[in-house]
Design an enzyme around this catalytic site. Structure first.
Site, PDB file in Angstrom:
ATOM      1  N   GLU A 202       0.844  -1.189   0.000  1.00 41.93           N
ATOM      2  CA  GLU A 202       0.000   0.000   0.000  1.00 41.93           C
ATOM      3  C   GLU A 202       0.882   1.242   0.000  1.00 41.93           C
ATOM      4  O   GLU A 202       1.962   1.236   0.579  1.00 41.93           O
ATOM      5  CB  GLU A 202      -0.822   0.067   1.301  1.00 41.93           C
ATOM      6  N   HIS A 237       0.586   0.308  18.609  1.00 40.16           N
ATOM      7  CA  HIS A 237      -0.683  -0.293  18.223  1.00 40.16           C
ATOM      8  C   HIS A 237      -1.560  -0.653  19.404  1.00 40.16           C
ATOM      9  O   HIS A 237      -2.512  -1.407  19.286  1.00 40.16           O
ATOM     10  CB  HIS A 237      -0.466  -1.493  17.296  1.00 40.16           C
ATOM     11  N   ARG A 294     -15.824  -7.761  15.385  1.00 37.73           N
ATOM     12  CA  ARG A 294     -16.109  -8.048  16.796  1.00 37.73           C
ATOM     13  C   ARG A 294     -16.595  -6.782  17.494  1.00 37.73           C
ATOM     14  O   ARG A 294     -16.558  -5.693  16.933  1.00 37.73           O
ATOM     15  CB  ARG A 294     -14.818  -8.501  17.479  1.00 37.73           C
TER      16      ARG A 294
HETATM   17  C1  MV4 Z   1      -0.808   2.184   7.475  1.00 36.16           C
HETATM   18  C2  MV4 Z   1      -0.180   3.393   7.864  1.00 36.16           C
HETATM   19  C3  MV4 Z   1       0.207   4.239   6.868  1.00 36.16           C
HETATM   20  N1  MV4 Z   1      -0.006   3.929   5.578  1.00 36.16           N
HETATM   21  N2  MV4 Z   1      -1.008   1.923   6.190  1.00 36.16           N
HETATM   22  C4  MV4 Z   1      -1.077   0.250  11.857  1.00 36.16           C
HETATM   23  C5  MV4 Z   1      -2.045  -0.764  12.366  1.00 36.16           C
HETATM   24  C6  MV4 Z   1      -2.652  -1.389  11.173  1.00 36.16           C
HETATM   25  N3  MV4 Z   1      -4.052  -1.617  11.379  1.00 36.16           N
HETATM   26  C7  MV4 Z   1      -2.408  -0.438  10.072  1.00 36.16           C
HETATM   27  N4  MV4 Z   1      -1.468   0.542  10.529  1.00 36.16           N
HETATM   28  C8  MV4 Z   1      -1.021   1.516   9.697  1.00 36.16           C
HETATM   29  N5  MV4 Z   1      -1.227   1.304   8.376  1.00 36.16           N
HETATM   30  C9  MV4 Z   1      -0.607   2.770   5.274  1.00 36.16           C
HETATM   31  N6  MV4 Z   1      -0.800   2.471   3.990  1.00 36.16           N
HETATM   32  C10 MV4 Z   1       0.022   3.639   9.214  1.00 36.16           C
HETATM   33  C11 MV4 Z   1      -0.391   2.698  10.142  1.00 36.16           C
HETATM   34  C12 MV4 Z   1      -0.145   3.033  11.510  1.00 36.16           C
HETATM   35  C13 MV4 Z   1      -1.189   3.295  12.392  1.00 36.16           C
HETATM   36  C14 MV4 Z   1      -2.520   3.215  12.003  1.00 36.16           C
HETATM   37  C15 MV4 Z   1      -3.533   3.458  12.887  1.00 36.16           C
HETATM   38  C16 MV4 Z   1      -3.229   3.831  14.195  1.00 36.16           C
HETATM   39  C17 MV4 Z   1      -1.935   3.914  14.607  1.00 36.16           C
HETATM   40  C18 MV4 Z   1      -0.907   3.647  13.734  1.00 36.16           C
HETATM   41  C19 MV4 Z   1       0.431   3.735  14.159  1.00 36.16           C
HETATM   42  C20 MV4 Z   1       1.436   3.457  13.278  1.00 36.16           C
HETATM   43  C21 MV4 Z   1       1.146   3.096  11.959  1.00 36.16           C
END
Ligand code: MV4
Length: 504
Positions: A202, A237, A294
């Site tokens: 992504e 997270h 959930r």
């Molecule tokens: C991402 C992102 C930036 N760009 N995807 C972290 C948990 C997982 N559910 C997906 N996550 C992320 N995906 C793209 N394409 C940044 C994160 C991310 C994040 C997302 C939500 C809440 C906190 C976070 C902390 C670090 C990275």
């Protein structure tokens, strides 16, 4: 339609108690299951019946699908509520319930499977017209394909495990030279963690907000959303604070995202409570990230602003009832904030702090809810999640909700173990939180002030002792001066209360 008279709660801790509370209100009998480490746990005491399911480690007890089904059959439970974690997103378990004529309180095994596979989920969302993060729609088959992908979508990118989610098996790639090694690393990590090495790519969204929408669906094709939750305050997270409404949201953005959340749930014939997670960038572009099939930890803030008991709705729709909710009649009233209280030492690298609760005094008063399970003398086991309680406040405005949260944190006392209470209070006092100017980098960005022990904070700790002492001195109508600032280090001096005590 299946009448549900008795529910087995396949979980422990605060969520097991939370679910049983609604069961009691609905006149539904409750069955608890417990491990060796949970013999004295609150959920066992609360339930109408309780059954031992195995040794302390989750894999030998709360994850033993066969054993839990056996207990459900033996106790004649009509349904199983899995809570969150453990078996809640386990499609095989949902299938096993169905095969044994037990209602699984959640979506179908097929939907759990589909949403658990992040590549399949992305495809389903694209088909439903829900915006996803630009990237691949199939698993990466070769290293050449990974290189072609970064050439077409540009850097930086995230490599993610299709079987992952919640941050596991993710790799950020900023330089083209690193793509091949990152794909390899992500693959082997995915294989080791999930038994599946499929990865996808992504485009990286920098400094995003994590905003999720609560959805509810029934067997009759009705789906509504219950608005958003702003969950950007996380550490590794692990969410720490959630609030609703989100400061970032405009009426128009909420309408669009809400509509897409409903489209997402409808696309998979979703039944039950679910969450559509979005990443929102600083230009307010939003992208579907994943769907959680959930009930979530942070569901109470949604309950508070909408007035809807989400567990009750889950039970009703699992029994085949109609949702009986009309989107246009739903509203967000006021503002709700949740703080997660962990048994951990925030000042020592967030080390878990299991042990015996010596004393616990929970906040009460207007607009305060606590969802917990620990009690005085309870020993927190080391085997499970360190979250011991959730503090949820509500007020008419965000400003008042923050003030109320500070007040509630001030009243909250836990001794015997370390907790995140102090850290949460510092979050409530951080200017970026107060102004609402925060994203997923909040903890990192404010690390220095979040870790520092401020004078006010030490003052507050001192006040704890003083207020306890007042109980005694007030009876004699006499107040003894009890604190003094040390000019050498600007810290409150420790007092010898015992000495004053003796004088009275
Ligand atoms: C991402 C992102 C930036 N760009 N995807 C972290 C948990 C997982 N559910 C997906 N996550 C992320 N995906 C793209 N394409 C940044 C994160 C991310 C994040 C997302 C939500 C809440 C906190 C976070 C902390 C670090 C990275």
């Amino acid at each position: 339609m299946s009448k549900i008279n008795k529910i087995l709660v396949a979980n422990r801790g605060e969520i097991a108690v939370r679910i049983m509370r609604t069961c009691r209100e609905m006149g539904i009998a409750t069955v608890a299951v417990f491990s060796e480490a949970d013999r004295t746990s609150m959920h066992v005491r609360y339930a109408d019946e309780a059954y031992y399911v195995g040794p302390a480690p989750s894999k030998d007890s709360y994850l033993k699908a066969d054993k839990i089904i056996e207990v459900a059959l033996k106790s004649k439970a009509d349904a199983i509520h899995p809570g969150y974690g453990f078996l809640s997103e386990n499609a095989a378990f949902a299938r096993l319930c169905r095969e044994n004529g037990i209602v699984f309180i959640g979506p179908t095994a097929e939907v759990i499977d589909k949403m658990g596979d992040k590549i399949q989920a992305r495809k389903a969302m694209i088909a439903a017209g829900v915006p996803v993060v630009p990237g691949t729609t199939e698993a990466i088959k070769s290293e050449d394909e990974a290189i072609e992908t970064i050439e077409s979508i540009g850097l930086p990118v995230m490599i993610k495990a299709s079987a992952g989610g919640g941050g596991k098996g993710m790799r950020l790639v900023e330089k083209a030279a690193n793509i091949i090694s990152a794909v390899r690393a992500a693959r082997s990590e995915a294989l080791a963690s999930f038994g599946d090495d499929a990865v996808y790519i992504e485009k990286y969204v920098s400094s995003p907000h994590h905003i999720e929408f609560q959805v509810l669906g029934d067997e009759h094709g009705n789906v509504v959303h219950l608005f958003e939750r702003e969950c950007s305050i996380q550490r590794r997270h692990q969410k720490m604070v959630e609030e609703t409404p989100s400061v970032l949201m405009t009426e128009d953005l909420r309408y669009q995202m809400g509509k897409h959340a409903v489209d997402a749930a409808k696309a998979v014939n979703y039944v039950g409570a679910g969450t559509i997670e979005f990443l929102v960038d600083n230009d307010l572009n939003y992208y579907f990230l994943e769907m959680n099939t959930r009930l979530q930890v942070e569901h109470p803030i949604t309950e508070r602003v909408t007035g809807i008991d989400l567990v009750k709705k889950q039970i009703e729709v699992a029994g085949g009832m109609h949702l009986n909710l009309i989107q246009s009649e739903l509203e967000q009233k006021g503002h709700a904030i949740e703080c997660r209280i962990y048994a951990e030492d925030s000042d020592n690298n967030f080390m878990p702090s299991p042990g015996k609760i010596h004393n616990i005094t929970e906040p009460l008063g207007l607009g305060v809810r606590t969802d917990g399970y620990v009690y005085e003398g309870y020993e927190i086991p080391i085997h499970y999640d360190p979250m011991i309680s959730k503090l949820i406040v509500w007020a008419q405005t965000r400003e008042e909700a923050i003030q109320r949260m500070r007040r509630a944190l001030y009243e909250y006392k836990i001794t015997g173990i370390r907790s995140s209470l102090k850290f949460l209070n510092r979050i409530m006092e951080t200017p970026d939180f107060v102004t609402g100017n925060y994203d997923t980098n909040f903890i990192e960005k404010n690390r220095k002030t979040l870790m520092a022990e401020s004078v006010e904070e030490l003052e507050q700790q001192d006040m704890v002792i003083i207020s306890a002492y007042f109980d005694f001195v007030n009876r004699k109508n006499k107040i003894i001066p009890t604190k003094e600032l040390n000019p050498a280090n600007n810290r409150w001096k420790k007092y010898t209360y015992q000495k004053n005590f003796d004088r009275l």
